[in-house]
Design an enzyme around this catalytic site. Sequence first.
Site, PDB file in Angstrom:
ATOM      1  N   GLU A   1      -0.963  -4.312  11.881  1.00 14.24           N
ATOM      2  CA  GLU A   1      -0.090  -3.993  10.410  1.00 14.24           C
ATOM      3  C   GLU A   1       1.272  -4.367  10.839  1.00 14.24           C
ATOM      4  O   GLU A   1       2.114  -4.622   9.682  1.00 14.24           O
ATOM      5  CB  GLU A   1      -0.304  -2.498  10.318  1.00 14.24           C
ATOM      6  CG  GLU A   1       0.172  -2.089   9.040  1.00 14.24           C
ATOM      7  CD  GLU A   1      -0.123  -0.783   8.810  1.00 14.24           C
ATOM      8  OE1 GLU A   1      -1.026  -0.563   7.785  1.00 14.24           O
ATOM      9  OE2 GLU A   1       0.461   0.212   9.177  1.00 14.24           O
TER      10      GLU A   1
ATOM     11  N   HIS B   1       3.175  -4.921   3.863  1.00 13.06           N
ATOM     12  CA  HIS B   1       2.975  -5.453   5.296  1.00 13.06           C
ATOM     13  C   HIS B   1       2.401  -6.870   5.198  1.00 13.06           C
ATOM     14  O   HIS B   1       1.855  -7.292   4.504  1.00 13.06           O
ATOM     15  CB  HIS B   1       1.918  -4.500   5.740  1.00 13.06           C
ATOM     16  CG  HIS B   1       2.421  -3.030   6.005  1.00 13.06           C
ATOM     17  ND1 HIS B   1       3.199  -2.939   7.266  1.00 13.06           N
ATOM     18  CD2 HIS B   1       2.079  -2.063   5.514  1.00 13.06           C
ATOM     19  CE1 HIS B   1       3.411  -1.676   7.159  1.00 13.06           C
ATOM     20  NE2 HIS B   1       2.639  -1.198   6.208  1.00 13.06           N
TER      21      HIS B   1
ATOM     22  N   HIS C   1       4.932   0.028  -0.258  1.00 13.64           N
ATOM     23  CA  HIS C   1       5.637  -0.762   0.491  1.00 13.64           C
ATOM     24  C   HIS C   1       4.620  -1.842   1.052  1.00 13.64           C
ATOM     25  O   HIS C   1       3.567  -1.834   0.771  1.00 13.64           O
ATOM     26  CB  HIS C   1       6.373  -0.002   1.593  1.00 13.64           C
ATOM     27  CG  HIS C   1       5.388   0.536   2.510  1.00 13.64           C
ATOM     28  ND1 HIS C   1       4.639   1.612   2.210  1.00 13.64           N
ATOM     29  CD2 HIS C   1       4.772   0.147   3.584  1.00 13.64           C
ATOM     30  CE1 HIS C   1       3.953   1.950   3.260  1.00 13.64           C
ATOM     31  NE2 HIS C   1       3.740   1.079   4.270  1.00 13.64           N
TER      32      HIS C   1
ATOM     33  N   CYS D   1       5.478   6.033   4.674  1.00 13.46           N
ATOM     34  CA  CYS D   1       4.268   5.549   4.164  1.00 13.46           C
ATOM     35  C   CYS D   1       3.675   5.905   2.690  1.00 13.46           C
ATOM     36  O   CYS D   1       3.070   5.417   2.252  1.00 13.46           O
ATOM     37  CB  CYS D   1       3.213   5.288   5.168  1.00 13.46           C
ATOM     38  SG  CYS D   1       3.559   4.390   6.467  1.00 13.46           S
TER      39      CYS D   1
ATOM     40  N   HIS E   1       0.733  -1.122  -0.308  1.00 22.55           N
ATOM     41  CA  HIS E   1      -0.076  -0.071  -0.139  1.00 22.55           C
ATOM     42  C   HIS E   1       0.934   1.293   0.048  1.00 22.55           C
ATOM     43  O   HIS E   1       2.140   1.348   0.214  1.00 22.55           O
ATOM     44  CB  HIS E   1      -1.084   0.077   1.037  1.00 22.55           C
ATOM     45  CG  HIS E   1      -0.399   0.051   2.470  1.00 22.55           C
ATOM     46  ND1 HIS E   1      -1.098   0.540   3.423  1.00 22.55           N
ATOM     47  CD2 HIS E   1       0.936   0.285   2.908  1.00 22.55           C
ATOM     48  CE1 HIS E   1      -0.568   0.778   4.599  1.00 22.55           C
ATOM     49  NE2 HIS E   1       0.917   0.800   4.349  1.00 22.55           N
TER      50      HIS E   1
ATOM     51  N   ASP F   1      -4.930 -10.512  -0.394  1.00 28.09           N
ATOM     52  CA  ASP F   1      -3.550 -11.366  -0.388  1.00 28.09           C
ATOM     53  C   ASP F   1      -2.802 -11.084  -1.567  1.00 28.09           C
ATOM     54  O   ASP F   1      -3.246 -11.480  -2.725  1.00 28.09           O
ATOM     55  CB  ASP F   1      -3.747 -12.605  -0.078  1.00 28.09           C
ATOM     56  CG  ASP F   1      -2.400 -13.485   0.299  1.00 28.09           C
ATOM     57  OD1 ASP F   1      -1.454 -12.678   1.145  1.00 28.09           O
ATOM     58  OD2 ASP F   1      -2.051 -14.660  -0.145  1.00 28.09           O
ATOM     59  N   HIS F   2      -1.300 -10.646  -1.496  1.00 23.86           N
ATOM     60  CA  HIS F   2      -0.469 -10.228  -2.866  1.00 23.86           C
ATOM     61  C   HIS F   2      -1.131  -9.590  -3.755  1.00 23.86           C
ATOM     62  O   HIS F   2      -0.982  -9.594  -4.776  1.00 23.86           O
ATOM     63  CB  HIS F   2      -0.429 -11.789  -3.275  1.00 23.86           C
ATOM     64  CG  HIS F   2       0.813 -12.562  -2.660  1.00 23.86           C
ATOM     65  ND1 HIS F   2       0.287 -13.246  -1.334  1.00 23.86           N
ATOM     66  CD2 HIS F   2       2.105 -12.768  -2.655  1.00 23.86           C
ATOM     67  CE1 HIS F   2       1.369 -14.003  -1.015  1.00 23.86           C
ATOM     68  NE2 HIS F   2       2.467 -13.645  -1.821  1.00 23.86           N
TER      69      HIS F   2
END
Length: 136
Positions: free
Chosen positions: A125, A42, A40, A34, A15, A80-81
């Site tokens: 997170e 998480h 980047h 961020c 994100h 996811d991914h």
Amino acid sequence: MRVTVSRKAHFNSAHRLYRKDWTMEKNDLVFGKCNNPNFHGHNYDLIVSVTGEIDKETGFVIDVKILADLIKEHIENAFDHKNLNLDVDDFQDLNPTAENIAVVIWNKLRVFIAHNQELEVTLYETPRNFVTYKGN
Ligand code: NI
């Protein structure tokens, strides 16, 4: 006798936190690293909890297999991914902070939970930073 049943889940997502209507300088000031334009990632950990009465016949509040499948289908498969900003419709105009992700997850799951049961979503997170949303 109200009991809380919880299921842990996990997803990896990228994100970027920023507002399109702010300058790069202001975004850097508020969101720091961020706001990296190249995104980047998480490793998000999720705990979904359902509170309700124990069913007299089954002894369950909710069948945890059903809860696991709901999370898999509606959250893990969707996030996811993925790049939350670019790939997930919910965040086209919503900053994908942990707070907002938790609310989006709660809204996606709430429709599948019985009206007389409470839903709570806790999203990690990082191992030390987590948020909780209970729908109010
Ligand atoms: Ni981040």
